[in-house]
Scaffold this active site. Structure first.
Site, mmCIF file in Angstrom:
data_model
loop_
_atom_site.group_PDB
_atom_site.id
_atom_site.type_symbol
_atom_site.label_atom_id
_atom_site.label_comp_id
_atom_site.label_asym_id
_atom_site.label_seq_id
_atom_site.Cartn_x
_atom_site.Cartn_y
_atom_site.Cartn_z
ATOM 1 N N ASP A 49 0.858 -1.195 0.000
ATOM 2 C CA ASP A 49 0.000 0.000 0.000
ATOM 3 C C ASP A 49 0.889 1.238 0.000
ATOM 4 O OD1 ASP A 49 -3.259 0.244 0.820
ATOM 5 O OD2 ASP A 49 -2.090 2.094 1.007
ATOM 6 N N ASP A 75 3.947 2.653 -4.345
ATOM 7 C CA ASP A 75 3.024 3.500 -5.096
ATOM 8 C C ASP A 75 2.938 2.891 -6.494
ATOM 9 O OD1 ASP A 75 1.768 5.341 -6.672
ATOM 10 O OD2 ASP A 75 3.002 7.052 -6.062
ATOM 11 N N VAL A 76 1.809 2.268 -6.795
ATOM 12 C CA VAL A 76 1.725 1.509 -8.049
ATOM 13 C C VAL A 76 1.654 2.396 -9.291
ATOM 14 C CG1 VAL A 76 0.803 -0.618 -7.046
ATOM 15 C CG2 VAL A 76 -0.779 1.179 -7.814
ATOM 16 N N ASN A 102 -5.598 -4.331 -7.085
ATOM 17 C CA ASN A 102 -6.797 -3.800 -6.415
ATOM 18 C C ASN A 102 -6.874 -2.279 -6.412
ATOM 19 O OD1 ASN A 102 -9.014 -3.718 -4.262
ATOM 20 N ND2 ASN A 102 -7.286 -2.774 -3.175
ATOM 21 N N SER A 161 -15.166 -2.449 -11.978
ATOM 22 C CA SER A 161 -16.358 -1.931 -11.297
ATOM 23 C C SER A 161 -17.510 -2.042 -12.277
ATOM 24 C CB SER A 161 -16.140 -0.457 -10.927
ATOM 25 O OG SER A 161 -17.370 0.160 -10.589
ATOM 26 N N TYR A 174 -13.772 7.940 -13.765
ATOM 27 C CA TYR A 174 -13.876 6.626 -13.116
ATOM 28 C C TYR A 174 -14.448 5.558 -14.065
ATOM 29 C CZ TYR A 174 -14.565 3.241 -9.338
ATOM 30 O OH TYR A 174 -14.520 2.120 -8.547
ATOM 31 N N LYS A 178 -12.380 2.311 -15.549
ATOM 32 C CA LYS A 178 -12.800 0.945 -15.205
ATOM 33 C C LYS A 178 -13.215 0.172 -16.458
ATOM 34 C CE LYS A 178 -11.976 1.044 -10.791
ATOM 35 N NZ LYS A 178 -10.882 0.241 -10.226
ATOM 36 N N THR A 209 -17.357 0.563 1.843
ATOM 37 C CA THR A 209 -15.962 0.453 2.304
ATOM 38 C C THR A 209 -15.548 1.787 2.938
ATOM 39 O OG1 THR A 209 -15.035 1.275 0.231
ATOM 40 C CG2 THR A 209 -15.412 -1.099 0.376
HETATM 41 P P1 NAD Z 1 -10.046 1.912 -0.160
HETATM 42 O O1 NAD Z 1 -9.781 3.366 -0.290
HETATM 43 O O2 NAD Z 1 -10.748 1.421 1.056
HETATM 44 O O3 NAD Z 1 -8.684 1.143 -0.354
HETATM 45 C C1 NAD Z 1 -7.788 1.472 -1.377
HETATM 46 C C2 NAD Z 1 -6.359 1.361 -0.859
HETATM 47 O O4 NAD Z 1 -5.481 1.660 -1.952
HETATM 48 C C3 NAD Z 1 -6.018 2.375 0.247
HETATM 49 O O5 NAD Z 1 -5.463 1.699 1.353
HETATM 50 C C4 NAD Z 1 -5.005 3.318 -0.411
HETATM 51 O O6 NAD Z 1 -4.005 3.771 0.486
HETATM 52 C C5 NAD Z 1 -4.406 2.442 -1.492
HETATM 53 N N1 NAD Z 1 -3.853 3.212 -2.609
HETATM 54 C C6 NAD Z 1 -4.388 4.296 -3.221
HETATM 55 N N2 NAD Z 1 -3.555 4.734 -4.197
HETATM 56 C C7 NAD Z 1 -2.479 3.895 -4.199
HETATM 57 C C8 NAD Z 1 -1.277 3.826 -4.971
HETATM 58 N N3 NAD Z 1 -1.015 4.719 -5.939
HETATM 59 N N4 NAD Z 1 -0.393 2.827 -4.713
HETATM 60 C C9 NAD Z 1 -0.642 1.923 -3.725
HETATM 61 N N5 NAD Z 1 -1.759 1.955 -2.957
HETATM 62 C C10 NAD Z 1 -2.663 2.927 -3.186
HETATM 63 O O7 NAD Z 1 -10.892 1.547 -1.477
HETATM 64 P P2 NAD Z 1 -11.899 0.357 -1.820
HETATM 65 O O8 NAD Z 1 -13.283 0.901 -1.796
HETATM 66 O O9 NAD Z 1 -11.580 -0.873 -1.060
HETATM 67 O O10 NAD Z 1 -11.522 0.167 -3.352
HETATM 68 C C11 NAD Z 1 -10.545 -0.733 -3.797
HETATM 69 C C12 NAD Z 1 -10.817 -1.053 -5.253
HETATM 70 O O11 NAD Z 1 -12.167 -1.495 -5.423
HETATM 71 C C13 NAD Z 1 -10.652 0.145 -6.205
HETATM 72 O O12 NAD Z 1 -10.061 -0.287 -7.411
HETATM 73 C C14 NAD Z 1 -12.089 0.592 -6.432
HETATM 74 O O13 NAD Z 1 -12.239 1.296 -7.650
HETATM 75 C C15 NAD Z 1 -12.783 -0.753 -6.457
HETATM 76 N N6 NAD Z 1 -14.230 -0.678 -6.273
HETATM 77 C C16 NAD Z 1 -14.775 -0.217 -5.107
HETATM 78 C C17 NAD Z 1 -16.163 -0.152 -4.990
HETATM 79 C C18 NAD Z 1 -16.821 0.360 -3.734
HETATM 80 O O14 NAD Z 1 -18.047 0.566 -3.760
HETATM 81 N N7 NAD Z 1 -16.093 0.564 -2.637
HETATM 82 C C19 NAD Z 1 -16.978 -0.551 -6.042
HETATM 83 C C20 NAD Z 1 -16.388 -1.009 -7.209
HETATM 84 C C21 NAD Z 1 -15.013 -1.078 -7.306
#
Ligand code: NAD
Length: 270
Positions: A49, A75-76, A102, A161, A174, A178, A209
């Site tokens: 992360d 940092d990806v 992710n 998504s 977004y 996606k 989340t």
């Molecule tokens: P979250 O914010 O709870 O977790 C994301 C994590 O990624 C965080 O810990 C953050 O520090 C880390 N992060 C951000 N940028 C980064 C980078 N450049 N390098 C490394 N780490 C990084 O988010 P989430 O809701 O769990 O979402 C995770 C994935 O699920 C995302 O791809 C999001 O688009 C997807 N998603 C979420 C939902 C939803 O409703 N929550 C729905 C569809 C898709």
């Protein structure tokens, strides 16, 4: 009768990288939930992360349950960090079987008319290019694995998504990013299938989340999202992580290039 060998849902002996494996505080985001479920199935998980402390918290949760995991910061959106992350998996655990791309952010707000080009490059870099860069370094390491069940050497699961399958949001970046993840997944599956690399993605609907909670979503909108689904219930990160774990495992040994919706049927309605 002798039945053909059954695929296993266990991940013993396999090594996984999960990007964005942290979450705000003790909350449950997709990366944390996925890391925990992969470890529960027996995988050793390298939790990466941007925020090392939060990835380390995920590791603590796994270790508390008797699982195996380590944390690292990455940092990806940086190619150097992606290369170093894959090298860390090799150095620490000697192999790589599973990559969970992710990380994703909401990114630039607004329509095309409001687009800021730097914000767009940043959003696409984090949501799309990062997954290409991780695959660039992960696949050569996976190819060192002996072919396993079904001739599989490695499995990649990308986080898309339902926004990648439909328009329906006021912000253009977004869903654009996606949608790119969905078709990048198919193209990557096409490129690497013959090498025994499977590539799939999941398309979650609204999941409550920490990211969503932190955005200060009103109860009214949250309830509206819940009612949009055919099941009339709210999903959380476990629901998404269970689908990711399935796609990562040998149970899905004959599945590649798919985009699995995890959305309580939202995309079945019109
Ligand atoms: P979250 O914010 O709870 O977790 C994301 C994590 O990624 C965080 O810990 C953050 O520090 C880390 N992060 C951000 N940028 C980064 C980078 N450049 N390098 C490394 N780490 C990084 O988010 P989430 O809701 O769990 O979402 C995770 C994935 O699920 C995302 O791809 C999001 O688009 C997807 N998603 C979420 C939902 C939803 O409703 N929550 C729905 C569809 C898709």
């Amino acid at each position: 009768t002798v039945l053909p060998p059954r695929p296993s849902q266990r991940l013993d002996g396999k090594v996984a990288i999960v990007t964005g494996a942290g979450s705000l505080g003790d909350g449950l985001g997709n990366g944390r939930a996925t890391s925990i479920l992969l470890a529960e199935a027996g995988a050793t998980v390298l939790c990466a992360d941007l925020d090392l402390a939060t990835a380390q918290r995920t590791v603590e949760m796994i270790v508390q349950e008797g699982g195996k995991a380590a944390s690292t910061d990455a940092d990806v959106s940086s190619e150097q960090d992606c290369e170093a992350l894959v090298a860390a998996a090799k150095d620490m655990f000697g192999r790589l079987d599973i990559l969970i791309n992710n990380v994703g952010i909401m990114g630039a707000e607004g329509t095309a008319v409001e687009a800021d080009v730097d914000e767009w490059h940043r959003g696409l870099s984090i949501n799309v290019t990062s997954m290409v860069l991780m695959a660039k370094y992960a696949i050569p390491l996976m190819l060192k694995n002996e072919p396993g069940d079904g001739g599989i050497r490695g499995s990649i699961v990308n986080m898309a998504s339902i926004a990648g399958l439909q328009g329906g949001t006021p912000h253009l970046l977004y869903p654009t990013s996606k949608g790119a993840v969905v078709n990048m997944t198919r193209a990557m599956a096409y490129n690497h299938g013959h090498e025994g690399i499977r590539v799939n993605c999941v398309c979650p609907g609204f999941l409550y989340t920490p990211m969503v909670a932190g955005d200060g979503m009103s109860d009214e909108i949250r309830d509206q999202r819940r009612r949009q689904g055919l099941l009339k219930t709210e999903g959380n990160a476990w629901d998404c992580a269970a689908a990711v774990r399935f796609l990562a495992s040998d149970e899905a040994r004959w599945i590649t290039g798919t985009a699995m919706t995890v959305d309580a049927g939202v995309t079945c309605s019109y």
